[in-house]
Every structure is written in C-alpha cells, then in structure tokens.
Design a protein around this motif. Sequence first.
Motif, PDB file in Angstrom:
ATOM      1  N   GLU A  86      50.994  46.291  41.180  1.00 28.17           N
ATOM      2  CA  GLU A  86      50.988  45.493  39.949  1.00 28.17           C
ATOM      3  C   GLU A  86      51.885  46.124  38.890  1.00 28.17           C
ATOM      4  OE1 GLU A  86      47.123  44.855  38.068  1.00 28.17           O
ATOM      5  OE2 GLU A  86      47.907  42.912  37.391  1.00 28.17           O
ATOM      6  N   SER A 142      43.745  33.542  46.628  1.00 25.43           N
ATOM      7  CA  SER A 142      42.970  34.759  46.343  1.00 25.43           C
ATOM      8  C   SER A 142      43.724  35.982  46.887  1.00 25.43           C
ATOM      9  CB  SER A 142      41.576  34.666  46.957  1.00 25.43           C
ATOM     10  OG  SER A 142      41.678  34.394  48.354  1.00 25.43           O
ATOM     11  N   ALA A 144      45.366  39.789  47.239  1.00 20.26           N
ATOM     12  CA  ALA A 144      44.813  41.121  46.971  1.00 20.26           C
ATOM     13  C   ALA A 144      44.937  41.389  45.465  1.00 20.26           C
ATOM     14  CB  ALA A 144      45.600  42.167  47.767  1.00 20.26           C
ATOM     15  N   ARG A 145      43.973  42.109  44.903  1.00 21.65           N
ATOM     16  CA  ARG A 145      43.917  42.283  43.442  1.00 21.65           C
ATOM     17  C   ARG A 145      45.254  42.750  42.853  1.00 21.65           C
ATOM     18  NH1 ARG A 145      42.964  46.140  40.132  1.00 21.65           N
ATOM     19  NH2 ARG A 145      42.585  47.641  41.796  1.00 21.65           N
ATOM     20  N   GLU A 146      45.869  43.737  43.495  1.00 19.92           N
ATOM     21  CA  GLU A 146      47.128  44.294  42.973  1.00 19.92           C
ATOM     22  C   GLU A 146      48.284  43.293  43.031  1.00 19.92           C
ATOM     23  OE1 GLU A 146      48.597  47.483  41.987  1.00 19.92           O
ATOM     24  OE2 GLU A 146      46.583  47.856  41.228  1.00 19.92           O
ATOM     25  N   ARG A 148      47.921  39.947  42.368  1.00 21.13           N
ATOM     26  CA  ARG A 148      47.620  38.698  41.657  1.00 21.13           C
ATOM     27  C   ARG A 148      48.661  38.343  40.618  1.00 21.13           C
ATOM     28  NH1 ARG A 148      41.257  39.765  41.084  1.00 21.13           N
ATOM     29  NH2 ARG A 148      40.909  39.639  43.324  1.00 21.13           N
ATOM     30  N   GLU A 273      45.370  48.132  48.780  1.00 15.57           N
ATOM     31  CA  GLU A 273      44.865  46.909  49.404  1.00 15.57           C
ATOM     32  C   GLU A 273      46.025  45.947  49.689  1.00 15.57           C
ATOM     33  OE1 GLU A 273      41.977  46.523  50.560  1.00 15.57           O
ATOM     34  OE2 GLU A 273      42.005  44.375  51.049  1.00 15.57           O
TER      35      GLU A 273
END
Length: 310
Positions: A86, A142, A144-146, A148, A273
């Motif tokens: 990110e 959806s 992976a968080r990094e 988004r 992730e």
Amino acid sequence: MRVFVAGATGAIGRQLVPRLVAAGHEVHGMTRSESKQAMLSELGAVPVVADALDPGQVAEAVSRARPDVIVHELTAIGAVDMRHFERDFAPTNRLRTEGTDHLLSAGQAVGVRRFVAQSFGAFLYARTGGAVKGEEDPLDSSPAREMRTMVAAVRHLEEAVMGADWTEGVVLRYGAFYGPGTAMAPGAEEFELIRRRKFPLVGDGGGVWSFIHIADAAEATVAAVEHGSRGAYNVVDDDPAPVAEWLPALAQTLGAKKPMRVPRFIGRLFAGEAGVVMMTEARGASNAKATRELSWHPAHPSSRQGFAAA
Ligand SMILES: NC(=O)c1ccc[n+]([C@@H]2O[C@H](COP(=O)([O-])OP(=O)(O)OC[C@H]3O[C@@H](n4cnc5c(N)ncnc54)[C@H](OP(=O)(O)O)[C@@H]3O)[C@@H](O)[C@H]2O)c1
C-alpha cells in the motif's frame, strides 16, 4: 494524428513513442524532467515538461499540443516491497486518480477524440470461478488488505475514462510487463531475485499470471490509439500460467536452481498477504477481445518462450 503521451519516458512509453512515430503520428511526450527532453527528441517526440499532479501545467501542456488522442501511461511503481504494498503504490495511486482527472479535464478542454489509459489486468479480477477472465468478468471486490487502495485507484481510473461521454475512453488492462526497461529483464530486479533464489514458490503456486512483453504492449497501444472503442481490453499474452509452472521454468531459463517452496504462513512473512494472494489465488486474463477488435496479436505469445528472449 497528434498524440499526447503522458509517461513517455517510462518502460512502456519508450517502446510506444517510436512506434507511434513510425506509424506516422505527431507525438508530444510528457516528462517532469528538463534533462529527459533530449531522450524524447531522439525517440521522435516533441518534448513537453509538466508535472502530472499540477492541473495548471497539464492543462497548458495539452492545450499547446492540441492532440487528437491522449495516452496515459503514468505510474511511479519503482521497487515494490511486497510487505508494504500500500505504501509503495501510494504515488501511483495519485497518478491514477488525480493524474487521470487532470488529463481528462485537459483533454475535454481541447476535445480529444480518444483517451487511452493504462489499467492493470494482472491481479484485478475476482478470485472466484474460472482461471482465465474476460473483460466482462467481475473485478475483485475484496482484494487483500494491502492491495485495496491500489485496486480502488485502478477502478477510479477505469470509471473516469470509460465514463467520459465526450470522448472514446479506452482502458488497457496490461498483464505483468517483462522485457527491456522493466523489472523482468536480464540484470533487472525480479529476474535477479529469481536467479538468486529469493523468489520462492508460495503454497501450491496455483495463482495464474498473465504476462505481456513490453514491445507487444506497445503494439497493442498503437492499435488502441488508432481504432480502440470505448471500453476495456485485456492486453496479455496467449498463455496465462500458474506460478507453479512459470516460476520454475523461468528459473531454469535463468540458469538458477529450482525456486524454494514455502508454505503460505512463511510466504506472508516476506511477501505479505498481497504476495501470498498473487502466488496462490490470482486469476489470469484472456486476450480474445483485444486480438479480435484491435487486429493485434502478441509477437511473444507465451512468456515461457518470451522470457528467454527478454
Ligand atoms: N503492467 C505492469 O506489469 C506494469 C505497469 C507499470 C509499471 N510496471 C513496471 O514497474 C517498473 C517501474 O515502473 P515505474 O512506474 O516506476 O516507472 P516508469 O516505467 O519509469 O514510468 C513512469 C512514467 O511516468 C512518468 N511520471 C511519473 N510521475 C509523473 C509526474 N508526477 N508527472 C509527470 N510524469 C510522471 C515518468 O516520467 P518522468 O520520470 O520522465 O517525469 C515516466 O514516464 C518497471 O519495471 C515497469 O515495467 C509494470
């Protein structure tokens, strides 16, 4: 046509500009650096110095060039640490949001007839269902968080470009680049990691990757500039391949030992992730639409042979 290329000095821009010139177009190439003007002249472009994040500079540069077509190839990816995906994509996210908006406003002011923008096909599609996706298939809702914010920035770019009803808005979902000037070339970062056995195979390596040789990406872009229609095109090769297949084959091509195999929880430690998802769950893309509608076909149909020639 008069073609304004933002990102003319980058890995794709340096391949694209001479091809547009050879096809008979007048190319205006944008850079932030006074010092890169000579390089752009050598490639055959009229150099234009402007910062893509400064709306006034972009508006002036575009109004001077009076282009028929704008090509947006702005990124600032550099070396990505997969554990800090990110953070490392933040500058590129700005270019894909603010940079896109400034170029669109400038293009609208001069009435460009087509606007072609770099999107990112690799890792964009939903990680469910079949292994290979077409342009109509759903995007990953959806990630992976990094990843988004990166995916959100790509979506912003795509919606803004394809939603511009005053122009022909084309987005090119390029596969992962390899070849000269990219991170996947002899001596370059990713090839070196693989050669030094620092690019392990995570989990079952079932993630499917779509690659594209940088020269083929440039050829497809010329076709899109000349006759692309509003919408998205996957610009990928013919041979999407699971990591478990392409990575060992590439290691062998580079004369390296077989990649190490690590379980997901170890993979997460060095690739985060985001890296684990890319290695184990990613979906590939089909180039059926681009080959049909752009009359384009990659000269390097498979990365398995293409890597050796890179
Ligand atoms: N699909 C893919 O696999 C994919 C996509 C993109 C990148 N990559 C890879 O990632 C690696 C690095 O790429 P990269 O993005 O760092 O660099 P790059 O290939 O050098 O391209 C960046 C381009 O954007 C321009 N740019 C960036 N910020 C700008 C700004 N604020 N104003 C005006 N122009 C701006 C640069 O121009 P100036 O520096 O001259 O101002 C340059 O022309 C390469 O290996 C590349 O192949 C892969």
